[in-house]
Design a protein around this motif. Structure first.
Motif, PDB file in Angstrom:
ATOM      1  N   SER A 261     -13.319   2.822  -4.790  1.00  8.53           N
ATOM      2  CA  SER A 261     -13.147   4.271  -4.606  1.00  8.53           C
ATOM      3  C   SER A 261     -12.621   4.984  -5.838  1.00  8.53           C
ATOM      4  O   SER A 261     -12.632   6.208  -5.886  1.00  8.53           O
TER       5      SER A 261
ATOM      6  N   ILE B 274      -6.854   4.218   2.866  1.00  6.96           N
ATOM      7  CA  ILE B 274      -6.590   3.983   1.448  1.00  6.96           C
ATOM      8  C   ILE B 274      -7.792   4.325   0.573  1.00  6.96           C
ATOM      9  O   ILE B 274      -7.631   4.853  -0.532  1.00  6.96           O
ATOM     10  N   HIS B 275      -8.998   4.066   1.040  1.00  6.14           N
ATOM     11  CA  HIS B 275     -10.168   4.377   0.209  1.00  6.14           C
ATOM     12  C   HIS B 275     -10.297   5.884  -0.021  1.00  6.14           C
ATOM     13  O   HIS B 275     -10.638   6.311  -1.124  1.00  6.14           O
TER      14      HIS B 275
ATOM     15  N   ARG C  63       0.828  -1.204   0.000  1.00  2.72           N
ATOM     16  CA  ARG C  63       0.000   0.000   0.000  1.00  2.72           C
ATOM     17  C   ARG C  63       0.864   1.257   0.000  1.00  2.72           C
ATOM     18  O   ARG C  63       0.619   2.189  -0.764  1.00  2.72           O
TER      19      ARG C  63
ATOM     20  N   ASN D 109      -9.126  -3.469  -3.801  1.00  3.88           N
ATOM     21  CA  ASN D 109     -10.514  -3.161  -3.489  1.00  3.88           C
ATOM     22  C   ASN D 109     -10.760  -1.651  -3.553  1.00  3.88           C
ATOM     23  O   ASN D 109     -11.761  -1.202  -4.119  1.00  3.88           O
ATOM     24  N   ALA D 110      -9.850  -0.872  -3.004  1.00  5.12           N
ATOM     25  CA  ALA D 110      -9.992   0.591  -3.043  1.00  5.12           C
ATOM     26  C   ALA D 110      -9.967   1.109  -4.478  1.00  5.12           C
ATOM     27  O   ALA D 110     -10.719   2.030  -4.823  1.00  5.12           O
TER      28      ALA D 110
ATOM     29  N   VAL E 216      -7.462   6.925  -2.483  1.00  2.00           N
ATOM     30  CA  VAL E 216      -7.775   6.528  -3.857  1.00  2.00           C
ATOM     31  C   VAL E 216      -8.927   7.377  -4.408  1.00  2.00           C
ATOM     32  O   VAL E 216      -8.957   7.687  -5.598  1.00  2.00           O
TER      33      VAL E 216
ATOM     34  N   ARG F 174      -6.390  -5.158  -0.326  1.00  2.00           N
ATOM     35  CA  ARG F 174      -7.092  -3.980   0.204  1.00  2.00           C
ATOM     36  C   ARG F 174      -6.961  -2.793  -0.748  1.00  2.00           C
ATOM     37  O   ARG F 174      -7.926  -2.066  -0.986  1.00  2.00           O
ATOM     38  N   THR F 175      -5.792  -2.614  -1.315  1.00  2.00           N
ATOM     39  CA  THR F 175      -5.580  -1.529  -2.277  1.00  2.00           C
ATOM     40  C   THR F 175      -6.345  -1.821  -3.561  1.00  2.00           C
ATOM     41  O   THR F 175      -6.946  -0.920  -4.148  1.00  2.00           O
TER      42      THR F 175
END
Length: 120
Positions: A87, A39-40, A12, A82-83, A43, A79-80
């Motif tokens: 996002s 992160i969301h 990340r 997904n963002a 982004v 996780r990134t």
């Protein structure tokens, strides 16, 4: 865009460093302490930047933005990733373009994902 990602997994923090380096216009906001470890939100700043370029009809910059997206999406942690979908891709207002213009920016699988996200 003249950079190449060789590493298969980008953390990340590495992603945010590359994003800031490639798009210095949004670096200060991405690195704002209020957004640290969110992160969301970080982004989402990238999505807002893309939407600004859409409004300004800066197709050269849009190509750079989506080239970056295509290069990093398969290399970042989950996780990134997904963002980037939730996002960024879901919030980019590509409806302002015709299908051919959209397809020139997004490769087919991501175009289909964008359509699904926008219709949800």
């Amino acid at each position: 865009m003249k950079f190449k990602i060789i590493k298969s997994d980008i953390s990340r923090s590495e992603f945010l460093g590359i994003l800031s380096e490639q798009f210095p216009e949004i670096k200060e906001e991405i690195e704002d302490e209020d957004y640290k470890d969110l992160i969301h939100l970080q982004v989402a700043i990238f999505a807002r930047y893309a939407n600004d370029q859409l409004e300004r009809k800066r197709h050269d910059e849009l190509h750079r933005i989506f080239d970056f997206f295509e290069k990093v999406i398969t290399k970042v942690d989950s996780r990134t990733e997904n963002a980037l979908y939730v996002s960024f891709l879901e919030h980019v207002e590509l409806e302002k373009l015709n299908k051919n213009e959209i397809c020139s920016l997004l490769k087919h699988p991501h175009y289909e994902i964008w359509k699904q996200l926008r219709n949800s």
